[in-house]
Design a protein around this motif. Structure first.
Motif, PDB file in Angstrom:
ATOM      1  N   LEU A 102       0.756  -1.074   0.080  1.00 46.63           N
ATOM      2  CA  LEU A 102      -0.175   0.023  -0.135  1.00 46.63           C
ATOM      3  C   LEU A 102       0.885   1.035  -0.054  1.00 46.63           C
ATOM      4  CD1 LEU A 102      -2.881   0.959   0.175  1.00 46.63           C
ATOM      5  CD2 LEU A 102      -2.711   0.940   2.924  1.00 46.63           C
ATOM      6  N   THR A 103       0.789   2.090  -0.988  1.00 48.13           N
ATOM      7  CA  THR A 103       1.508   3.155  -0.973  1.00 48.13           C
ATOM      8  C   THR A 103       0.771   4.451  -1.296  1.00 48.13           C
ATOM      9  OG1 THR A 103       3.072   1.794  -2.628  1.00 48.13           O
ATOM     10  CG2 THR A 103       3.530   4.200  -2.580  1.00 48.13           C
ATOM     11  N   TYR A 104       1.231   5.308  -0.411  1.00 48.53           N
ATOM     12  CA  TYR A 104       0.560   6.830  -0.441  1.00 48.53           C
ATOM     13  C   TYR A 104       0.637   7.646  -1.650  1.00 48.53           C
ATOM     14  CZ  TYR A 104      -1.148  11.155   1.863  1.00 48.53           C
ATOM     15  OH  TYR A 104      -1.838  12.181   1.997  1.00 48.53           O
ATOM     16  N   GLN A 105       0.184   8.487  -1.946  1.00 50.70           N
ATOM     17  CA  GLN A 105       0.484   9.367  -3.201  1.00 50.70           C
ATOM     18  C   GLN A 105       1.754  10.030  -3.169  1.00 50.70           C
ATOM     19  OE1 GLN A 105      -2.926  12.085  -2.700  1.00 50.70           O
ATOM     20  NE2 GLN A 105      -1.778  13.448  -1.294  1.00 50.70           N
ATOM     21  N   ASP A 106       2.557  10.208  -2.195  1.00 48.77           N
ATOM     22  CA  ASP A 106       3.642  10.908  -2.094  1.00 48.77           C
ATOM     23  C   ASP A 106       5.011   9.836  -2.332  1.00 48.77           C
ATOM     24  OD1 ASP A 106       3.726   9.633   0.275  1.00 48.77           O
ATOM     25  OD2 ASP A 106       4.410  11.563   1.455  1.00 48.77           O
ATOM     26  N   GLY A 107       4.433   8.626  -2.522  1.00 55.45           N
ATOM     27  CA  GLY A 107       5.538   7.312  -2.767  1.00 55.45           C
ATOM     28  C   GLY A 107       5.728   6.832  -1.513  1.00 55.45           C
ATOM     29  N   GLN A 108       5.464   7.180  -0.193  1.00 53.41           N
ATOM     30  CA  GLN A 108       5.573   6.787   1.098  1.00 53.41           C
ATOM     31  C   GLN A 108       4.812   5.420   1.204  1.00 53.41           C
ATOM     32  OE1 GLN A 108       4.605   9.180   4.254  1.00 53.41           O
ATOM     33  NE2 GLN A 108       5.565   7.657   5.694  1.00 53.41           N
ATOM     34  N   VAL A 109       5.451   4.182   1.598  1.00 46.97           N
ATOM     35  CA  VAL A 109       4.861   2.837   1.876  1.00 46.97           C
ATOM     36  C   VAL A 109       4.231   3.162   3.192  1.00 46.97           C
ATOM     37  CG1 VAL A 109       5.301   0.369   2.224  1.00 46.97           C
ATOM     38  CG2 VAL A 109       6.550   1.619   0.504  1.00 46.97           C
ATOM     39  N   ALA A 110       2.957   2.917   3.030  1.00 41.44           N
ATOM     40  CA  ALA A 110       1.933   2.924   3.982  1.00 41.44           C
ATOM     41  C   ALA A 110       1.719   1.621   4.589  1.00 41.44           C
ATOM     42  CB  ALA A 110       0.731   3.505   3.723  1.00 41.44           C
ATOM     43  N   GLY A 111       2.277   0.413   4.040  1.00 45.60           N
ATOM     44  CA  GLY A 111       2.060  -0.924   4.524  1.00 45.60           C
ATOM     45  C   GLY A 111       2.604  -1.927   3.412  1.00 45.60           C
ATOM     46  N   GLN A 112       3.060  -2.919   4.081  1.00 45.01           N
ATOM     47  CA  GLN A 112       3.433  -4.043   3.213  1.00 45.01           C
ATOM     48  C   GLN A 112       3.394  -5.380   3.861  1.00 45.01           C
ATOM     49  OE1 GLN A 112       7.046  -3.286   1.363  1.00 45.01           O
ATOM     50  NE2 GLN A 112       6.807  -5.071  -0.104  1.00 45.01           N
ATOM     51  N   LYS A 113       2.659  -6.330   3.222  1.00 47.99           N
ATOM     52  CA  LYS A 113       2.359  -7.484   3.913  1.00 47.99           C
ATOM     53  C   LYS A 113       2.721  -8.376   3.026  1.00 47.99           C
ATOM     54  CE  LYS A 113      -0.672  -5.988   7.431  1.00 47.99           C
ATOM     55  NZ  LYS A 113      -1.405  -6.447   8.579  1.00 47.99           N
ATOM     56  N   SER A 114       3.096  -9.928   3.454  1.00 46.41           N
ATOM     57  CA  SER A 114       3.506 -11.177   2.452  1.00 46.41           C
ATOM     58  C   SER A 114       2.920 -12.336   3.066  1.00 46.41           C
ATOM     59  CB  SER A 114       5.005 -11.157   2.671  1.00 46.41           C
ATOM     60  OG  SER A 114       5.423 -12.231   1.732  1.00 46.41           O
ATOM     61  N   GLU A 115       2.453 -13.188   2.245  1.00 48.99           N
ATOM     62  CA  GLU A 115       2.066 -14.478   2.679  1.00 48.99           C
ATOM     63  C   GLU A 115       2.682 -15.511   1.659  1.00 48.99           C
ATOM     64  OE1 GLU A 115      -0.369 -15.654   4.959  1.00 48.99           O
ATOM     65  OE2 GLU A 115      -0.454 -13.808   5.673  1.00 48.99           O
ATOM     66  N   THR A 116       2.947 -16.763   2.366  1.00 50.38           N
ATOM     67  CA  THR A 116       3.537 -17.843   1.611  1.00 50.38           C
ATOM     68  C   THR A 116       2.289 -18.920   1.315  1.00 50.38           C
ATOM     69  OG1 THR A 116       5.442 -17.782   2.827  1.00 50.38           O
ATOM     70  CG2 THR A 116       5.065 -19.759   1.366  1.00 50.38           C
ATOM     71  N   LEU A 117       2.126 -18.993  -0.310  1.00 51.91           N
ATOM     72  CA  LEU A 117       1.132 -19.822  -0.684  1.00 51.91           C
ATOM     73  C   LEU A 117       1.432 -21.322  -0.774  1.00 51.91           C
ATOM     74  CD1 LEU A 117      -0.343 -17.578  -3.543  1.00 51.91           C
ATOM     75  CD2 LEU A 117      -1.024 -17.754  -1.084  1.00 51.91           C
ATOM     76  N   ASN A 118       0.569 -22.220  -0.407  1.00 51.08           N
ATOM     77  CA  ASN A 118       0.782 -23.627  -0.390  1.00 51.08           C
ATOM     78  C   ASN A 118      -0.588 -23.966  -1.139  1.00 51.08           C
ATOM     79  OD1 ASN A 118       3.584 -24.124  -0.038  1.00 51.08           O
ATOM     80  ND2 ASN A 118       3.034 -23.409   2.207  1.00 51.08           N
ATOM     81  N   THR A 119      -0.971 -23.880  -2.248  1.00 55.13           N
ATOM     82  CA  THR A 119      -2.334 -24.219  -2.587  1.00 55.13           C
ATOM     83  C   THR A 119      -2.363 -25.286  -3.919  1.00 55.13           C
ATOM     84  OG1 THR A 119      -2.566 -22.445  -4.121  1.00 55.13           O
ATOM     85  CG2 THR A 119      -3.059 -21.709  -1.933  1.00 55.13           C
ATOM     86  N   THR A 120      -3.662 -25.563  -4.128  1.00 56.66           N
ATOM     87  CA  THR A 120      -4.108 -26.079  -5.403  1.00 56.66           C
ATOM     88  C   THR A 120      -5.556 -25.806  -5.555  1.00 56.66           C
ATOM     89  OG1 THR A 120      -5.061 -28.072  -3.943  1.00 56.66           O
ATOM     90  CG2 THR A 120      -2.716 -28.279  -4.816  1.00 56.66           C
ATOM     91  N   GLY A 121      -5.560 -25.537  -6.741  1.00 53.15           N
ATOM     92  CA  GLY A 121      -6.988 -24.963  -7.150  1.00 53.15           C
ATOM     93  C   GLY A 121      -7.060 -23.487  -7.080  1.00 53.15           C
ATOM     94  N   SER A 122      -8.264 -23.008  -6.632  1.00 52.82           N
ATOM     95  CA  SER A 122      -8.455 -21.490  -6.582  1.00 52.82           C
ATOM     96  C   SER A 122      -8.437 -21.458  -5.246  1.00 52.82           C
ATOM     97  CB  SER A 122      -9.965 -21.156  -7.093  1.00 52.82           C
ATOM     98  OG  SER A 122     -10.803 -21.750  -6.387  1.00 52.82           O
ATOM     99  N   GLY A 123      -8.314 -20.009  -4.759  1.00 46.41           N
ATOM    100  CA  GLY A 123      -7.959 -19.667  -3.575  1.00 46.41           C
ATOM    101  C   GLY A 123      -7.957 -18.033  -3.260  1.00 46.41           C
ATOM    102  N   THR A 124      -8.386 -17.567  -2.047  1.00 47.25           N
ATOM    103  CA  THR A 124      -8.399 -16.266  -1.839  1.00 47.25           C
ATOM    104  C   THR A 124      -7.574 -15.926  -0.617  1.00 47.25           C
ATOM    105  OG1 THR A 124     -10.581 -15.939  -2.601  1.00 47.25           O
ATOM    106  CG2 THR A 124      -9.843 -14.262  -1.154  1.00 47.25           C
ATOM    107  N   THR A 125      -6.699 -14.914  -0.705  1.00 46.33           N
ATOM    108  CA  THR A 125      -5.846 -14.525   0.310  1.00 46.33           C
ATOM    109  C   THR A 125      -6.224 -13.094   0.536  1.00 46.33           C
ATOM    110  OG1 THR A 125      -4.074 -15.856  -0.366  1.00 46.33           O
ATOM    111  CG2 THR A 125      -3.319 -14.348   1.221  1.00 46.33           C
ATOM    112  N   ASN A 126      -6.379 -12.777   1.683  1.00 43.05           N
ATOM    113  CA  ASN A 126      -6.906 -11.177   2.456  1.00 43.05           C
ATOM    114  C   ASN A 126      -5.349 -10.532   2.893  1.00 43.05           C
ATOM    115  OD1 ASN A 126      -9.181 -11.532   1.039  1.00 43.05           O
ATOM    116  ND2 ASN A 126     -10.373 -11.686   2.932  1.00 43.05           N
TER     117      ASN A 126
END
Length: 160
Positions: A102-126
């Motif tokens: 998530l980056t604010y209009q001035d280029g400052q990073v407002a947040g960053q998150k990461s997840e490791t996926l181990n999936t088969t088929g379809s999925g949703t990550t929030n």
């Protein structure tokens, strides 16, 4: 006395010759080429990880998630809202890295998150972004990457 003067002159001349010989630059010995040996083995490159067969099929930004992790798309959020980035994927993945930034209009990073996926088929990550203080009003960009590569469509939201 002439003999002494000649002796002194010879001694001085001899000493000068020795001094010059001592100051003479030493000739560098030419190195002999090394003996022929077997060629060194070619360096091995580590095998690249198998490409993930998973792909991002959609990115939705909103402020609430349903039980199935779906998020109603919103382009304008309030300063006290949580920001939920819902990423839909399709395919098989073993240790694939999914990132949301998530980056604010001035280029400052407002947040960053990461997840490791181990999936088969379809999925949703929030990914849920919250702020202890109200979010600064303005425009934000949401970028999603899969294994470091841009994935999905970059989303823009506005906080009012």
């Amino acid at each position: 006395m002439k003999l002494n003067r000649i002796s002194y002159a010879l001694i001085i001349g001899l000493a000068g010759s020795i001094a010059l010989a001592g100051c003479k630059k030493k000739e560098e010995a030419t190195p002999t080429p090394p003996a022929a040996t077997e060629p060194a083995p070619a360096p091995t490159t580590p095998a690249a990880p198998a490409p993930a067969t998973v792909s991002v099929t959609g990115v939705t930004v909103g402020n609430t998630a349903a039980a199935d992790k779906s998020v109603a798309a919103m382009t304008t959020l309030g300063t006290k809202d949580k920001i939920i980035v819902s990423v839909q994927t399709q395919g098989d993945a073993a240790n694939a890295t999914l990132d949301a930034k998530l980056t604010y209009q001035d280029g400052q990073v407002a947040g960053q998150k990461s997840e490791t996926l181990n999936t088969t088929g379809s999925g949703t990550t929030n990914f849920e972004f919250t702020n202890a203080n109200p979010w600064p009003a303005g425009k934000y960009k949401v970028d999603v990457t899969l294994n470091g590569q841009p994935a999905g469509v970059m989303q823009e939201i506005e906080i009012k």
